[in-house]
Design a protein around this motif. Structure first.
Motif, PDB file in Angstrom:
ATOM      1  N   VAL A  93     -11.886 -16.461 -21.769  1.00 52.87           N
ATOM      2  CA  VAL A  93     -12.030 -15.108 -21.057  1.00 52.87           C
ATOM      3  C   VAL A  93     -11.465 -14.155 -21.796  1.00 52.87           C
ATOM      4  N   VAL A  94     -11.623 -12.965 -21.282  1.00 54.12           N
ATOM      5  CA  VAL A  94     -11.083 -11.659 -21.962  1.00 54.12           C
ATOM      6  C   VAL A  94      -9.763 -11.307 -21.204  1.00 54.12           C
ATOM      7  N   VAL A  95      -8.838 -11.344 -21.804  1.00 54.46           N
ATOM      8  CA  VAL A  95      -7.313 -10.971 -21.269  1.00 54.46           C
ATOM      9  C   VAL A  95      -6.891  -9.737 -21.480  1.00 54.46           C
ATOM     10  N   ALA A  96      -6.524  -8.806 -20.468  1.00 58.42           N
ATOM     11  CA  ALA A  96      -5.957  -7.474 -20.461  1.00 58.42           C
ATOM     12  C   ALA A  96      -4.447  -7.907 -20.583  1.00 58.42           C
ATOM     13  N   THR A  97      -3.701  -7.580 -21.759  1.00 56.87           N
ATOM     14  CA  THR A  97      -2.281  -7.980 -21.939  1.00 56.87           C
ATOM     15  C   THR A  97      -1.445  -6.770 -21.133  1.00 56.87           C
ATOM     16  N   VAL A  98      -0.093  -7.211 -20.884  1.00 54.47           N
ATOM     17  CA  VAL A  98       0.654  -6.174 -20.323  1.00 54.47           C
ATOM     18  C   VAL A  98       0.666  -4.875 -21.311  1.00 54.47           C
ATOM     19  N   GLY A  99       0.448  -3.696 -20.732  1.00 48.27           N
ATOM     20  CA  GLY A  99       0.535  -2.580 -21.738  1.00 48.27           C
ATOM     21  C   GLY A  99      -0.859  -1.993 -21.778  1.00 48.27           C
ATOM     22  N   ALA A 100      -1.962  -2.562 -21.867  1.00 44.96           N
ATOM     23  CA  ALA A 100      -3.165  -2.441 -22.144  1.00 44.96           C
ATOM     24  C   ALA A 100      -3.633  -1.465 -20.984  1.00 44.96           C
ATOM     25  N   THR A 101      -4.566  -0.583 -21.683  1.00 43.50           N
ATOM     26  CA  THR A 101      -5.130   0.442 -20.549  1.00 43.50           C
ATOM     27  C   THR A 101      -6.701   0.384 -20.440  1.00 43.50           C
ATOM     28  N   LEU A 102      -6.929   0.267 -19.085  1.00 38.89           N
ATOM     29  CA  LEU A 102      -8.289   0.217 -18.742  1.00 38.89           C
ATOM     30  C   LEU A 102      -8.890   1.500 -18.127  1.00 38.89           C
ATOM     31  N   TYR A 103     -10.223   1.709 -18.122  1.00 39.22           N
ATOM     32  CA  TYR A 103     -10.698   3.100 -17.724  1.00 39.22           C
ATOM     33  C   TYR A 103     -11.726   2.665 -16.727  1.00 39.22           C
ATOM     34  N   ARG A 104     -11.824   3.416 -15.677  1.00 33.80           N
ATOM     35  CA  ARG A 104     -12.886   3.433 -14.601  1.00 33.80           C
ATOM     36  C   ARG A 104     -13.414   4.886 -14.711  1.00 33.80           C
ATOM     37  N   GLY A 105     -14.373   5.381 -15.204  1.00 33.14           N
ATOM     38  CA  GLY A 105     -14.686   6.743 -15.345  1.00 33.14           C
ATOM     39  C   GLY A 105     -13.862   7.463 -16.085  1.00 33.14           C
ATOM     40  N   ASP A 106     -13.183   8.525 -15.396  1.00 29.13           N
ATOM     41  CA  ASP A 106     -12.211   9.283 -15.911  1.00 29.13           C
ATOM     42  C   ASP A 106     -10.844   8.796 -15.634  1.00 29.13           C
ATOM     43  N   GLU A 107     -10.804   7.939 -14.734  1.00 27.38           N
ATOM     44  CA  GLU A 107      -9.580   7.482 -14.503  1.00 27.38           C
ATOM     45  C   GLU A 107      -9.029   6.299 -15.199  1.00 27.38           C
ATOM     46  N   GLU A 108      -7.738   5.982 -15.447  1.00 26.57           N
ATOM     47  CA  GLU A 108      -7.026   4.801 -16.254  1.00 26.57           C
ATOM     48  C   GLU A 108      -6.190   4.604 -15.867  1.00 26.57           C
ATOM     49  N   PHE A 109      -5.935   3.145 -15.908  1.00 26.27           N
ATOM     50  CA  PHE A 109      -4.595   2.529 -15.516  1.00 26.27           C
ATOM     51  C   PHE A 109      -4.142   1.521 -16.345  1.00 26.27           C
ATOM     52  N   THR A 110      -2.899   1.224 -16.173  1.00 20.40           N
ATOM     53  CA  THR A 110      -2.227   0.350 -17.428  1.00 20.40           C
ATOM     54  C   THR A 110      -1.914  -0.835 -16.721  1.00 20.40           C
TER      55      THR A 110
END
Length: 817
Positions: A93-110
């Motif tokens: 699987v693909v793992v987003a580790t602690v501290g990684a930033t993901l994007y949803r359109g113009d929004e981002e969350f860590t």
């Protein structure tokens, strides 16, 4: 316009950084406004790694959450809470580790370390939609079994990276509205020093007819509107999404991919600057393409589904029965490319800029194609771009080329021949230019030397440079490519002394601007172009006096302003929409008007250009504070500032005539003039102009006739007067008057009655109430008396006051309270 660095280097193979290229382009006249990085997936998958699910247990109290333990190849496995229905032991699987930033359109969350239902979670298992690799969001993304835990996910999914250089193209540089055009300028600059740098265009040697198709006729009925028209045909294609490389190229510069055929035409447009159009061959009735105009009033539905009414001068691309496309501007709904299209006719043309511009303005259309045709395209690029498009469509959509290039070019366009005096080059540039450098610059700009004599050369300008027609234009090109920053400032300045015109308008403007700024005003500078509709249907303005443009950019910029009012109201609307409602603005600017005079020998004499000063006040007088209550601005706030300006300019307010300015411009207002010459009009802006500018709050506006003020100031003499040796005397009067009586009448009557001794009349109180009776009001005025020869006696004072009282009683029907 967005320029892709990767794309640019295909035409100019340079090793320079984006910053260095931006510096060169700006120095040569193509201003760079921004440089930014582009990633096909925002964030470029940073912080995402491959993991293997070792354990998967339900979370107590939840019907969908699972507590998983995931190995990242090294270190202890991570505990991650996952809500996806398809998570299972053994998955990669693909793992987003602690501290990684993901994007949803113009929004981002860590991604943070957290607790979900009391279970610690140290990461996130991602779906394809959450990381931007696909649109699937119904479960986590499961990787192939051979994916190695701990490996960065970007190794398994390519991310396209590019650098985007945003350039601002001036109206005369239509040749620079493409990657090839920008690359040509870049190489021209570099070739001054480096002979090895070369500009190149894509090869079209692969173009050949695979088989002969059905005959196709092209008829050019209006050669004055279409300088060159060419076309070819590709059959047996499959319309589908474009390959990834083509989609990446278009998305990088801000375009949305449509399908492989349309994307190729856009690629050619932004690559070579040559607009193309693809028609569905099945919709070309009669196997005939006709370039002509149609009857006025013909209805035509464009690609956006809008039905438009055509003019007899609108150039159309038609089949044997009906129009298919507005030439050089917008395609038709019926003849466009669809998923069922199997054969296409590709059009490449050079349309006349004036015809294109007029049609685009009439129909209110502004497209990428019209932008270039309006500025002039290269007639020599027509067939090259067409051949390249056919090759690319065959490559990305399959099919066969079934016709040669049909090229109709009635009158080949020759570039301008310009005689250039080399000594004049030195004189205009302010430095002696090396002749070899001049020749290299000209050749790099695709300008040939037809002939060279002693101190002169005849330069042949390429047809695509429609803005280069005179010697000064060629010298400007030399200076531009040489680099304005490379022209040294001379050690000696040649100048002549001129007497300053009195009064100095610039100095006076600065004086008033400083005074207004010190009183909390902000200066604005608005466009002299505005909307003609602002001045229609109002008595304050004569619509026939509006100076209108023949070829306006839009209906919002189709006239020269008659007044500074609407520009200021637009400023207020813009700020009020952003919660900034307390404003004090001023503007120095010009107003324009047209006064028809058929007897005028000089047509320009019918036009007027007048300097104005405008003030705008709205909202509260001062910011709300703990020690000052809220106080709204009113008419007298504006009046005070106007009289301050007049006093600062040395104009005597008491000598001015004051008239009522109420009308459709001002709800209430006053107009000041001096010996019949308008000086300033001020008042509360009426509902009509407020509504037209979409302003929802009360506005107080004043407009000064600055030219008239300068004329008065020029004749004003400064007179010295010593401080009076004898004391002045003040007396107050309370007058009961009819409500129609103005203070101006009271003041003027006082001065006409006691001019010898009266120095000032000040209104310090106004009272209106039921106790006074209907139609009555009370003015309390203070009168200052002074005799400059001796001290006034009580007898003299009483005599003057009695005369004033009697005058008020007789002429104003006043009562003394």
């Amino acid at each position: 316009m967005n320029i892709s660095l990767n794309w640019l280097k295909e035409y100019a193979p340079v090793t320079l950084s984006a910053g260095e290229i931006a510096g060169i382009l700006t120095n040569t006249g193509i201003e760079v406004s921004d440089i930014r990085e582009y990633e096909s997936i925002k964030g470029a998958l940073r912080g995402l790694v491959v993991g293997e699910v070792l354990e998967c247990e339900p979370v107590a109290g939840s019907d969908h959450l699972h507590a998983t333990r995931v190995s990242l190849g090294k270190g202890a496995p991570l505990q991650i809470v996952c809500g996806a229905p398809n998570v299972a032991v053994g998955q990669k699987v693909v793992v987003a580790t602690v501290g990684a930033t993901l994007y949803r359109g113009d929004e981002e969350f860590t991604i943070k370390r957290s607790k979900i239902r009391g279970v610690e979670s140290r990461g996130m298992l991602c779906s394809g939609a959450e990381i931007g690799v696909n649109g699937e969001n119904d479960g986590i993304l499961v990787l192939p079994p051979d994916a190695a835990p701990g490996t960065e996910f970007s190794h398994y999914h390519d991310v396209y990276r590019d650098t985007i250089i945003e350039v601002d193209i001036t109206p005369n540089r239509g040749d620079a509205a493409s990657h090839a055009g920008v690359a040509r300028d870049l190489v021209a600059f570099l070739r001054q020093e480096e002979e090895g740098t070369r500009f190149s265009l894509p090869s079209t040697s692969a173009f050949r007819v695979d088989r002969a198709g059905a005959p196709l006729d092209i008829i050019l009925e209006r050669p004055e509107a279409c300088r060159r028209y060419a076309g070819t045909r590709v059959e047996g294609i499959t319309v589908k999404p474009s390959p990834a490389w083509l989609q990446h190229r278009l998305r990088a510069i801000g375009l949305h991919p449509i399908n492989n055929v349309v994307d190729v035409t856009n690629y050619i447009l932004f690559g070579l600057g040559q607009p193309l159009h693809a028609f569905d061959m099945a919709k070309i009735k009669g196997e005939t393409v006709i370039v002509k105009s149609v009857e006025r009033g013909t209805r035509f539905v464009t690609l956006d589904g809008v039905e438009r009414e055509l003019h007899e001068d609108d150039l159309m691309i038609c089949n044997a029965e009906e129009p298919m496309c507005i030439a050089g501007i917008f395609g038709g709904l019926e003849s466009g490319i669809s998923e069922t299209t199997t054969s296409v006719f590709i059009e490449s043309a050079c349309f006349d800029p004036v015809f294109t511009r007029k049609t685009a303005r009439r129909l209110g259309l502004n497209t990428d194609a019209s932008f270039r045709y309006e500025r002039g395209t290269d007639p020599n690029m027509v067939t090259r771009a067409l051949e390249l498009a056919a090759i690319m469509i065959k490559e990305v959509a399959g099919g066969e080329i079934t016709s040669p290039v049909i090229d109709i070019y009635p009158t080949p366009v020759a570039g301008a021949r310009v005689l250039v005096n080399l000594e004049r080059v030195d004189r205009l540039l302010g430095k002696k230019m090396d002749r070899g450098r001049i020749y290299r610059i000209l050749l790099a700009l695709d300008m040939s030397i037809d002939a060279a004599g002693e101190g002169e050369v005849i330069v042949r300008v390429p047809p695509y440079r429609s803005d280069v027609r005179r010697e000064a234009d060629v010298i400007e090109e030399i200076a531009r490519v040489h680099g304005y920053n490379n022209i040294e400032i001379p050690g000696k300045l040649h100048a002549s002394l001129n007497a300053t015109v009195k009064p100095d308008s610039f100095k006076m403007k600065n004086m008033i601007a400083d005074a207004l700024a010190a009183n909390g005003f902000n200066e604005v500078v608005n466009n002299s172009l505005t909307r003609a509709a602002y001045f229609e249907g109002m008595n304050a303005f004569d619509a026939s006096e509006t100076v209108t443009l023949c070829n306006p950019l839009s209906s919002d910029l189709n006239a020269m302003r008659q007044s500074l009012l609407f520009g200021g109201l637009e400023n207020i609307a813009y700020n009020a929409n952003r919660k900034n409602r307390d404003l004090k603005l001023f503007e120095f600017g010009k107003a324009y008007s047209f006064h028809r005079d058929d007897r005028a020998r000089n047509p320009l004499a019918q036009y007027r250009e007048e300097e104005r000063l405008a003030l705008f006040i709205t909202g509260n007088r001062r910011p709300v504070s703990w020690n000052a209550p809220e106080e709204r601005s009113d008419f007298f706030t504006l009046k005070g500032y106007c009289e301050m300006i007049l006093a600062r300019l040395g104009l005597d307010i008491e000598q001015m005539e004051v008239d009522d300015a109420a009308g459709d411009l001002f709800r209430e207002g006053a107009r000041y003039s001096l010996d019949g010459t308008p000086i300033v009009a001020m008042g509360i802006v009426n509902k009509i102009p407020l509504k037209r500018a979409d302003v929802q709050q009360e506005v107080f506006h004043a407009e000064f006739a600055w030219d008239n003020i300068l004329e008065r100031v020029a004749t004003r003499a400064v007179i010295y007067a010593p401080v009076p040796r004898f004391p002045s005397v003040k007396r107050d009067l309370a007058l009961l008057l009819d409500e129609r009586v103005t203070f101006k009448e009271v003041r003027d009557l006082a001065f006409s009655t006691a001019r010898a001794l009266l120095k000032s009349v000040v209104l310090f109180d106004v009272y209106e109430g039921d106790r006074l009776g209907a139609g009555k009001k009370s003015y309390a005025i203070s009168l200052t008396l002074l005799d400059e020869e001796h001290t006034l006696t009580d007898k003299q004072i009483d005599k003057v006051m009695m005369r004033l009282v009697n005058t008020y009683k007789q002429q104003l029907n006043a009562s003394i309270r």
